[in-house]
Motif scaffolding. Sequence first.
Motif, PDB file in Angstrom:
ATOM      1  N   TRP A  84      11.272 -39.454 -31.603  1.00 38.96           N
ATOM      2  CA  TRP A  84      12.436 -39.128 -30.802  1.00 38.96           C
ATOM      3  C   TRP A  84      13.083 -40.802 -30.363  1.00 38.96           C
ATOM      4  O   TRP A  84      14.181 -40.831 -30.662  1.00 38.96           O
ATOM      5  CB  TRP A  84      12.081 -38.353 -29.282  1.00 38.96           C
ATOM      6  N   SER A  85      12.070 -41.667 -29.904  1.00 36.15           N
ATOM      7  CA  SER A  85      12.675 -43.109 -29.471  1.00 36.15           C
ATOM      8  C   SER A  85      13.245 -43.878 -30.746  1.00 36.15           C
ATOM      9  O   SER A  85      14.262 -44.436 -30.589  1.00 36.15           O
ATOM     10  CB  SER A  85      11.337 -43.666 -28.560  1.00 36.15           C
ATOM     11  N   VAL A  86      12.567 -43.841 -31.706  1.00 40.49           N
ATOM     12  CA  VAL A  86      12.869 -44.546 -32.992  1.00 40.49           C
ATOM     13  C   VAL A  86      14.488 -43.958 -33.273  1.00 40.49           C
ATOM     14  O   VAL A  86      15.342 -44.587 -33.590  1.00 40.49           O
ATOM     15  CB  VAL A  86      11.760 -44.341 -34.045  1.00 40.49           C
ATOM     16  N   THR A  87      14.741 -42.593 -33.256  1.00 38.77           N
ATOM     17  CA  THR A  87      15.951 -42.065 -33.948  1.00 38.77           C
ATOM     18  C   THR A  87      16.948 -42.431 -32.626  1.00 38.77           C
ATOM     19  O   THR A  87      18.055 -42.937 -33.149  1.00 38.77           O
ATOM     20  CB  THR A  87      15.825 -40.797 -34.079  1.00 38.77           C
ATOM     21  N   VAL A  88      16.933 -41.971 -31.554  1.00 40.39           N
ATOM     22  CA  VAL A  88      17.685 -42.156 -30.393  1.00 40.39           C
ATOM     23  C   VAL A  88      18.207 -43.573 -30.247  1.00 40.39           C
ATOM     24  O   VAL A  88      19.354 -44.039 -30.068  1.00 40.39           O
ATOM     25  CB  VAL A  88      17.338 -41.658 -29.094  1.00 40.39           C
ATOM     26  N   TYR A  89      17.295 -44.716 -30.381  1.00 38.42           N
ATOM     27  CA  TYR A  89      17.684 -45.913 -29.901  1.00 38.42           C
ATOM     28  C   TYR A  89      17.675 -46.852 -31.260  1.00 38.42           C
ATOM     29  O   TYR A  89      18.615 -47.884 -31.416  1.00 38.42           O
ATOM     30  CB  TYR A  89      16.474 -46.818 -29.453  1.00 38.42           C
ATOM     31  N   TYR A  90      17.475 -46.467 -32.590  1.00 36.45           N
ATOM     32  CA  TYR A  90      17.749 -47.351 -33.681  1.00 36.45           C
ATOM     33  C   TYR A  90      18.508 -46.524 -34.853  1.00 36.45           C
ATOM     34  O   TYR A  90      19.278 -47.266 -35.533  1.00 36.45           O
ATOM     35  CB  TYR A  90      16.498 -47.825 -34.376  1.00 36.45           C
ATOM     36  N   ALA A  91      18.582 -45.311 -34.982  1.00 38.19           N
ATOM     37  CA  ALA A  91      19.231 -44.610 -35.927  1.00 38.19           C
ATOM     38  C   ALA A  91      20.703 -44.926 -35.673  1.00 38.19           C
ATOM     39  O   ALA A  91      21.687 -45.121 -36.868  1.00 38.19           O
ATOM     40  CB  ALA A  91      19.264 -43.119 -36.011  1.00 38.19           C
ATOM     41  N   PRO A  92      21.404 -44.881 -34.482  1.00 40.45           N
ATOM     42  CA  PRO A  92      23.012 -45.169 -34.338  1.00 40.45           C
ATOM     43  C   PRO A  92      23.162 -46.584 -34.988  1.00 40.45           C
ATOM     44  O   PRO A  92      24.234 -46.804 -35.652  1.00 40.45           O
ATOM     45  CB  PRO A  92      23.025 -45.142 -32.901  1.00 40.45           C
ATOM     46  N   SER A  93      22.278 -47.665 -34.638  1.00 40.57           N
ATOM     47  CA  SER A  93      22.506 -48.922 -35.174  1.00 40.57           C
ATOM     48  C   SER A  93      22.394 -49.095 -36.757  1.00 40.57           C
ATOM     49  O   SER A  93      23.033 -49.732 -37.357  1.00 40.57           O
ATOM     50  CB  SER A  93      21.558 -49.970 -34.396  1.00 40.57           C
ATOM     51  N   LEU A  94      21.347 -48.268 -37.234  1.00 37.39           N
ATOM     52  CA  LEU A  94      21.128 -48.096 -38.595  1.00 37.39           C
ATOM     53  C   LEU A  94      22.516 -47.502 -39.294  1.00 37.39           C
ATOM     54  O   LEU A  94      22.718 -48.163 -40.470  1.00 37.39           O
ATOM     55  CB  LEU A  94      19.989 -47.417 -39.193  1.00 37.39           C
ATOM     56  N   LEU A  95      22.853 -46.640 -39.007  1.00 38.01           N
ATOM     57  CA  LEU A  95      24.053 -45.918 -39.639  1.00 38.01           C
ATOM     58  C   LEU A  95      25.242 -46.914 -39.282  1.00 38.01           C
ATOM     59  O   LEU A  95      26.170 -47.035 -40.411  1.00 38.01           O
ATOM     60  CB  LEU A  95      24.276 -44.485 -38.901  1.00 38.01           C
ATOM     61  N   HIS A  96      25.438 -47.415 -38.083  1.00 31.65           N
ATOM     62  CA  HIS A  96      26.825 -47.982 -37.727  1.00 31.65           C
ATOM     63  C   HIS A  96      26.768 -49.432 -38.301  1.00 31.65           C
ATOM     64  O   HIS A  96      27.722 -49.909 -39.071  1.00 31.65           O
ATOM     65  CB  HIS A  96      26.996 -47.924 -36.300  1.00 31.65           C
ATOM     66  N   ASN A  97      25.846 -50.127 -38.087  1.00 29.84           N
ATOM     67  CA  ASN A  97      25.553 -51.754 -38.477  1.00 29.84           C
ATOM     68  C   ASN A  97      25.028 -51.865 -39.714  1.00 29.84           C
ATOM     69  O   ASN A  97      25.461 -52.716 -40.310  1.00 29.84           O
ATOM     70  CB  ASN A  97      24.905 -52.315 -37.472  1.00 29.84           C
ATOM     71  N   SER A  98      24.150 -51.243 -40.397  1.00 32.99           N
ATOM     72  CA  SER A  98      23.797 -51.322 -41.648  1.00 32.99           C
ATOM     73  C   SER A  98      24.486 -50.799 -42.606  1.00 32.99           C
ATOM     74  O   SER A  98      24.829 -51.226 -43.866  1.00 32.99           O
ATOM     75  CB  SER A  98      22.265 -50.819 -41.594  1.00 32.99           C
ATOM     76  N   PHE A  99      24.700 -49.265 -42.513  1.00 29.92           N
ATOM     77  CA  PHE A  99      25.781 -48.617 -43.610  1.00 29.92           C
ATOM     78  C   PHE A  99      27.251 -48.804 -43.364  1.00 29.92           C
ATOM     79  O   PHE A  99      27.817 -47.972 -43.903  1.00 29.92           O
ATOM     80  CB  PHE A  99      24.985 -47.017 -43.609  1.00 29.92           C
ATOM     81  N   ASN A 100      27.600 -49.187 -42.049  1.00 29.63           N
ATOM     82  CA  ASN A 100      29.221 -49.371 -41.915  1.00 29.63           C
ATOM     83  C   ASN A 100      29.697 -48.082 -41.700  1.00 29.63           C
ATOM     84  O   ASN A 100      30.862 -47.859 -42.131  1.00 29.63           O
ATOM     85  CB  ASN A 100      29.957 -50.234 -42.922  1.00 29.63           C
ATOM     86  N   ILE A 101      29.080 -47.186 -41.128  1.00 29.65           N
ATOM     87  CA  ILE A 101      29.649 -45.838 -40.899  1.00 29.65           C
ATOM     88  C   ILE A 101      30.161 -45.762 -39.510  1.00 29.65           C
ATOM     89  O   ILE A 101      29.702 -46.313 -38.450  1.00 29.65           O
ATOM     90  CB  ILE A 101      28.451 -44.691 -40.877  1.00 29.65           C
ATOM     91  N   PRO A 102      31.496 -45.574 -39.450  1.00 23.86           N
ATOM     92  CA  PRO A 102      32.263 -45.404 -38.079  1.00 23.86           C
ATOM     93  C   PRO A 102      31.360 -44.688 -37.143  1.00 23.86           C
ATOM     94  O   PRO A 102      30.643 -43.702 -37.300  1.00 23.86           O
ATOM     95  CB  PRO A 102      33.617 -44.802 -38.118  1.00 23.86           C
ATOM     96  N   MET A 103      31.844 -45.024 -35.813  1.00 24.88           N
ATOM     97  CA  MET A 103      30.955 -44.329 -34.692  1.00 24.88           C
ATOM     98  C   MET A 103      31.291 -42.901 -34.773  1.00 24.88           C
ATOM     99  O   MET A 103      30.297 -42.183 -34.284  1.00 24.88           O
ATOM    100  CB  MET A 103      31.176 -44.835 -33.464  1.00 24.88           C
ATOM    101  N   GLY A 104      32.367 -42.423 -34.897  1.00 23.79           N
ATOM    102  CA  GLY A 104      32.649 -41.119 -34.875  1.00 23.79           C
ATOM    103  C   GLY A 104      32.010 -40.199 -35.974  1.00 23.79           C
ATOM    104  O   GLY A 104      31.237 -39.265 -35.476  1.00 23.79           O
ATOM    105  N   ARG A 105      31.735 -40.816 -36.991  1.00 24.70           N
ATOM    106  CA  ARG A 105      31.003 -40.221 -37.894  1.00 24.70           C
ATOM    107  C   ARG A 105      29.201 -40.397 -37.788  1.00 24.70           C
ATOM    108  O   ARG A 105      28.679 -39.203 -37.960  1.00 24.70           O
ATOM    109  CB  ARG A 105      31.418 -40.601 -39.656  1.00 24.70           C
ATOM    110  N   THR A 106      28.992 -41.416 -37.355  1.00 21.63           N
ATOM    111  CA  THR A 106      27.679 -41.462 -36.736  1.00 21.63           C
ATOM    112  C   THR A 106      27.287 -40.642 -35.777  1.00 21.63           C
ATOM    113  O   THR A 106      26.354 -39.938 -35.938  1.00 21.63           O
ATOM    114  CB  THR A 106      27.756 -42.921 -36.387  1.00 21.63           C
ATOM    115  N   GLY A 107      28.207 -40.088 -34.901  1.00 25.56           N
ATOM    116  CA  GLY A 107      27.853 -39.044 -33.913  1.00 25.56           C
ATOM    117  C   GLY A 107      27.448 -37.935 -34.512  1.00 25.56           C
ATOM    118  O   GLY A 107      26.848 -37.056 -34.192  1.00 25.56           O
ATOM    119  N   VAL A 108      28.543 -37.629 -35.458  1.00 31.00           N
ATOM    120  CA  VAL A 108      28.312 -36.229 -36.416  1.00 31.00           C
ATOM    121  C   VAL A 108      26.937 -36.055 -37.188  1.00 31.00           C
ATOM    122  O   VAL A 108      26.307 -34.968 -36.804  1.00 31.00           O
ATOM    123  CB  VAL A 108      29.806 -35.953 -37.289  1.00 31.00           C
ATOM    124  N   TYR A 109      26.617 -37.104 -37.459  1.00 33.71           N
ATOM    125  CA  TYR A 109      25.610 -37.276 -38.384  1.00 33.71           C
ATOM    126  C   TYR A 109      24.326 -36.947 -37.341  1.00 33.71           C
ATOM    127  O   TYR A 109      23.336 -36.034 -37.509  1.00 33.71           O
ATOM    128  CB  TYR A 109      25.063 -38.594 -39.276  1.00 33.71           C
TER     129      TYR A 109
END
Length: 403
Positions: free
Chosen positions: A222-247
């Motif tokens: 749970w902690s790894v996903t909640v605290y680091y998945a948003p950064s992985l998607l947004h900062n590493s894969f350059n996915i916009p925050m709106g779509r990051t939230g959807v994923y």
Amino acid sequence: MKKRILLSASLFHALTDAATIVTPTIFPILYSQAFLIKKYSQVGLLSNLGLITTILIQFWVVALSFRHEYRWLMLASGLGICLANFLIPFSPSFAVLMLLFVLLRAFTSFYHPCVIAWISRSRAGLGRELDDAMGIQSGSGNLGVLLAFITTGYIAQHYGWKAPLFAWAAVGLLITAVGVMVINGVSSRQPVKPDLSARNWLRVLRKVSHLLPGFFFGGMGWSVTVYYAPSLLHNSFNIPMGRTGVYLALWIGLGTITGYLYGFWSRKFGRKQVFLTSLAGATACLLVIGLSLNRTLSVTALLLFGGFLLMTYPSLHTFVGSTVREEDQTQAFSWISNIQMVSGAVISLVSGFLSDLLSIRFPFILAGFLSLGVFLFYLPKDHSYFGAREIESPAEQPAPPMV
């Protein structure tokens, strides 16, 4: 009465879990803007202090639960969550953000040790009802997370990072009011007050010790996903925050479905088979997330990971409810919740520093190998590890404490 307890519990579980998501979801925005958060290690520090706060508060909450009705405890929890969400946007520095995040985590510490035990006690001896109730309350928490991910990402992208915190403060007030009204007049008093001495706390810990690796996995995942998945998607894969939230909403959404279906699947395939399948699937997904450089493959693995990870929660809660006597269940659920917090705190802190040194992918690689270890631990165990063992007979139970 059982339905009212379950409905109120589901509402408060949704609010509590959503509250633990809204603020971490805006961390990538603050990091990308170099405002308040400038390093991944600061994310790790925030998560670590927040989870340690939860651990300490939960022991205190258990003592409070035997002196006060649960509806008053949940009212205090709901109002505190709303206050913290409202104040966080006014943080002028990282230090103030950290203090307010700790305050938020303190008020989210009430639900898990008390209300899950209340649900379990209300269905004592009812195996099928217990499976269904644990699946429903767990799925409702996941539903709250789903809504938090969808709304936070979208609102933050269009109206700024402060807006979702204000919005959830308002929504939280409504959920709190309804959740308290549903159980108005329903007493949470227990006929037998357990021994709260250190000796009895340790005795209860021994009763659930066989489940600790499973709860370690749950807290870590749970902690790894909640605290680091948003950064992985947004900062590493350059996915916009709106779509990051959807994923991330789809991640928790799949977990919500599997949680609600837990009762059905446990009866069809057996508790052990469902639990081991969840562990195996989660391990494979974590390794794919961490090692794959393909955005589509990593996102797909993340979504599937939600379904596997969140199937383990009702499994483990059912195991506890089936193996611990009623008067000890508040302490038992406090222990296992704290084990989840400890694992999440340790892995999140380590992952933050190593993400700065190596890569934001490292938390998922580390979690994948640790999950593999948990799977191998449970693989050869017999069914007594999964809720089939007898609850203590009266002869085994210690004498009640002298009043």
